[in-house]
Design a protein around this motif. Structure first.
Motif, mmCIF file in Angstrom:
data_model
loop_
_atom_site.group_PDB
_atom_site.id
_atom_site.type_symbol
_atom_site.label_atom_id
_atom_site.label_comp_id
_atom_site.label_asym_id
_atom_site.label_seq_id
_atom_site.Cartn_x
_atom_site.Cartn_y
_atom_site.Cartn_z
ATOM 1 N N VAL A 162 0.841 -1.193 0.000
ATOM 2 C CA VAL A 162 0.000 0.000 0.000
ATOM 3 C C VAL A 162 0.879 1.247 0.000
ATOM 4 O O VAL A 162 1.764 1.386 0.846
ATOM 5 C CB VAL A 162 -0.940 -0.009 1.220
ATOM 6 C CG1 VAL A 162 -1.769 1.276 1.262
ATOM 7 C CG2 VAL A 162 -1.857 -1.227 1.172
ATOM 8 N N ARG A 163 0.641 2.135 -0.935
ATOM 9 C CA ARG A 163 1.441 3.348 -1.076
ATOM 10 C C ARG A 163 0.708 4.546 -0.497
ATOM 11 O O ARG A 163 -0.508 4.519 -0.289
ATOM 12 C CB ARG A 163 1.746 3.593 -2.559
ATOM 13 C CG ARG A 163 2.383 2.409 -3.276
ATOM 14 C CD ARG A 163 3.759 2.088 -2.713
ATOM 15 N NE ARG A 163 4.731 3.070 -3.130
ATOM 16 C CZ ARG A 163 5.565 2.898 -4.154
ATOM 17 N NH1 ARG A 163 5.515 1.786 -4.863
ATOM 18 N NH2 ARG A 163 6.444 3.833 -4.463
ATOM 19 N N GLU A 164 1.461 5.623 -0.254
ATOM 20 C CA GLU A 164 0.880 6.818 0.375
ATOM 21 C C GLU A 164 -0.152 7.493 -0.509
ATOM 22 O O GLU A 164 -1.106 8.082 -0.013
ATOM 23 C CB GLU A 164 1.999 7.798 0.736
ATOM 24 C CG GLU A 164 2.901 7.286 1.835
ATOM 25 C CD GLU A 164 3.881 8.343 2.311
ATOM 26 O OE1 GLU A 164 3.734 9.505 1.878
ATOM 27 O OE2 GLU A 164 4.771 8.004 3.103
ATOM 28 N N ASN A 165 0.030 7.420 -1.811
ATOM 29 C CA ASN A 165 -0.914 8.052 -2.730
ATOM 30 C C ASN A 165 -1.973 7.024 -3.144
ATOM 31 O O ASN A 165 -1.673 6.086 -3.882
ATOM 32 C CB ASN A 165 -0.180 8.577 -3.964
ATOM 33 C CG ASN A 165 -1.113 9.259 -4.945
ATOM 34 O OD1 ASN A 165 -2.308 9.404 -4.684
ATOM 35 N ND2 ASN A 165 -0.570 9.659 -6.081
ATOM 36 N N PRO A 166 -3.218 7.171 -2.691
ATOM 37 C CA PRO A 166 -4.233 6.170 -3.028
ATOM 38 C C PRO A 166 -4.494 6.062 -4.514
ATOM 39 O O PRO A 166 -4.918 5.011 -4.996
ATOM 40 C CB PRO A 166 -5.481 6.662 -2.278
ATOM 41 C CG PRO A 166 -5.243 8.112 -2.030
ATOM 42 C CD PRO A 166 -3.765 8.256 -1.851
#
Length: 382
Positions: free
Chosen positions: A108-112
Motif C-alpha cells: 500500500v502506497r501513500e498516494n491512493p
C-alpha cells in the motif's frame, strides 16, 4: 470485456522437503496457454506470487517470465502482493514491470491514486480497477491515516480500517459506461479456507465482511484462500483459488483459474477453467500389507500407517511408496493425551527412564528403539 483471474501461485513452495519447481513451471505454462486460448482483455493476479518473502533467483525468474508471457497474449496484466510476498521487494520491480507493460502493486502506497488503475480494452470498453495488496493489521491504521480519512479510533477493528481504505479506492465507482473492478488479498468472513493458508492471516481478526465491497463493482477478484469459490456479497465476489494444491490439506480442491465476461451494463458471467499440470496430493492409510497394494499414480502421498511404532518402519513404508512425502502413525492408533498412565515426575530420574515412560505412554513397544536411545545417549554423555 473478458478477465482471467488467478492467484496464490506460491512459486518456490517446498512440500515436506520436495521442491515443486518443475510443477510450477508446468502449471504456469498451463495458465499461459489458457490465456492464449481465451484471449482475455485483462489478467489479474491477486497476490501470493511467491511462497516466501525471500524468493530464490529461480523463483523470481519464473514469476517474471510468466507475467511477461501473460502480457504477450495481448492482455493488460495487474498483479498485487499477498501476505507471503515481500511487498517492498515487489515494488522494487515496478520499473521492470512498467517497461514490460505490467502493472505491479506490492504494498500500500501513500498516494491512493496509485491503487486505482484505468484501462481500455482493444474493443473500446473502459474499465477501472481498485488494487489493494495485502495489508497487515499493524499497517491498517497507518493506511487509513495516510488516506486522510476519519481518524482511526483505537477500538476499531481491522475490518473497519479495510472498509475505509476500500471505500476511498472505489469512491469513483459511480460513473456509468465503465466496468468497475476490485482486486484484493484478504479473508472474507464465511469463505472456506483451502487448507494450506498461513493460519495467522486467516483467523477472525483478519476476516472482513463482504459488505466492504461496493455494490457498484461488477466483479471482485480475491486472493488468499486457496479454494476456488463464490462469496455472497453486494456484488460478484470470488476467490480463484490456487492453480495447484500447495499442501495436503488442499487435496480435495480443484486447481483452476477463473474467466469472467462482463460489460458495464450486463452481469458478470463466471466460469472455472481447470489447471491439471501439477501432481495431485493424496492421503492413504493402512497396514504395511494394505499399503503394498496401493496403486501409485503420479501423486505425492501422505501416509498414515496402521502399525505400532517401531524402528525402521518409516524406511519400510518409503520402500513400498517412494512418493510418500509424509509418513505418520495413524492418529487413531496414538493414545489421546491423558488417556494413558499419569505423566511421570522428572526429578531424580534418568533420561533413559524418562524416555522409556514416554514410549510406554505412546504405545511404543519396540525394544530396538530403547536400545538405540541407550547407544546415542552413551555416545553424547561421554
Amino acid at each position: 470485456m473478458k478477465i482471467l483471474h488467478t492467484s496464490d501461485w506460491h512459486v518456490g513452495k517446498v512440500l515436506k522437503g520436495q521442491s515443486r519447481a518443475e510443477e510450477h513451471k508446468a502449471v504456469l505454462a498451463g495458465v499461459i496457454e489458457i490465456a492464449r486460448a481465451e484471449q482475455p482483455d485483462l489478467v489479474i493476479v491477486a497476490g501470493d506470487l511467491y511462497d516466501t518473502a525471500a524468493p530464490t533467483p529461480e523463483a523470481t525468474r519464473l514469476v517474471t517470465r510468466a507475467l511477461t508471457a501473460l502480457r504477450r497474449t495481448g492482455a493488460d496484466v495487474v498483479a498485487i502482493g499477498g501476505n507471503h510476498d515481500n511487498g517492498p521487494a515487489l515494488d522494487a520491480l515496478r520499473p521492470w514491470a512498467e517497461a514490460a507493460g505490467i502493472t505491479l502493486r506490492g504494498s500500500v502506497r501513500e498516494n491512493p491514486d496509485e491503487h486505482v488503475i484505468d484501462g481500455t480494452t482493444a474493443g473500446g470498453e473502459r474499465w477501472r480497477l481498485a488494487a489493494l495488496p495485502f495489508l497487515s493489521q499493524r499497517y491498517a491504521v497507518r493506511a487509513v491515516e495516510m488516506y486522510e480519512l476519519t481518524a482511526a479510533e483505537t477500538n476499531q477493528t481491522y475490518a473497519d480500517h479495510l472498509g475505509r481504505v476500500l471505500g476511498r479506492l472505489t469512491e469513483g465507482f459511480t460513473e456509468s459506461g465503465r466496468v468497475h473492478l476490485v482486486t484484493a488479498h484478504l479473508t472474507v468472513t464465511g469463505a472456506a479456507a483451502g487448507g494450506g493458508e498461513r493460519d495467522a492471516h486467516t483467523v477472525l481478526g483478519y476476516a472482513v465482511p463482504a459488505t466492504v465491497f461496493p455494490g457498484t463493482a461488477h466483479y471482485v477478484a480475491l486472493g488468499h484462500l486457496h479454494r476456488a469459490q463464490r462469496v455472497d456479497g453486494p456484488c460478484p465476489v470470488r476467490y480463484s483459488g490456487s492453480p495447484l494444491a500447495v499442501d495436503f490439506g488442499e487435496q480435495e480442491n480443484v486447481p483452476s483459474v477463473t474467466v469472467v465476461e462482463v460489460t458495464a451494463d450486463t452481469a458478470a458471467r463466471i466460469r472455472e477453467v481447470p489447471v491439471t499440470a501439477a501432481a495431485t496430493l493424496r492421503t492413504v492409510r493402512g497396514t504395511l500389507a494394505q499399503l503394498a497394494e496401493v496403486e501409485q499414480p503420479d501423486a505425492w502421498l501422505r501416509v498414515f500407517v496402521r502399525e505400532q511404532p517401531r524402528a525402521g518402519l518409516r524406511e519400510e513404508v518409503q520402500e513400498l511408496l517412494p512418493r510418500a512425502l509424509e509418513i505418520r502413525i495413524d492418529p487413531e492408533l496414538v493414545p489421546a493425551p491423558g488417556s494413558g498412565t499419569a505423566v511421570a515426575q522428572r526429578s531424580g530420574r534418568s533420561p533413559r527412564e524418562l524416555f522409556a515412560d514416554y514410549l510406554d505412554s505412546r504405545g511404543h513397544a519396540d525394544d530396538g528403539v530403547r536400545e538405540l536411545f541407550d547407544e546415542i545417549f552413551e555416545e553424547v554423555d561421554r
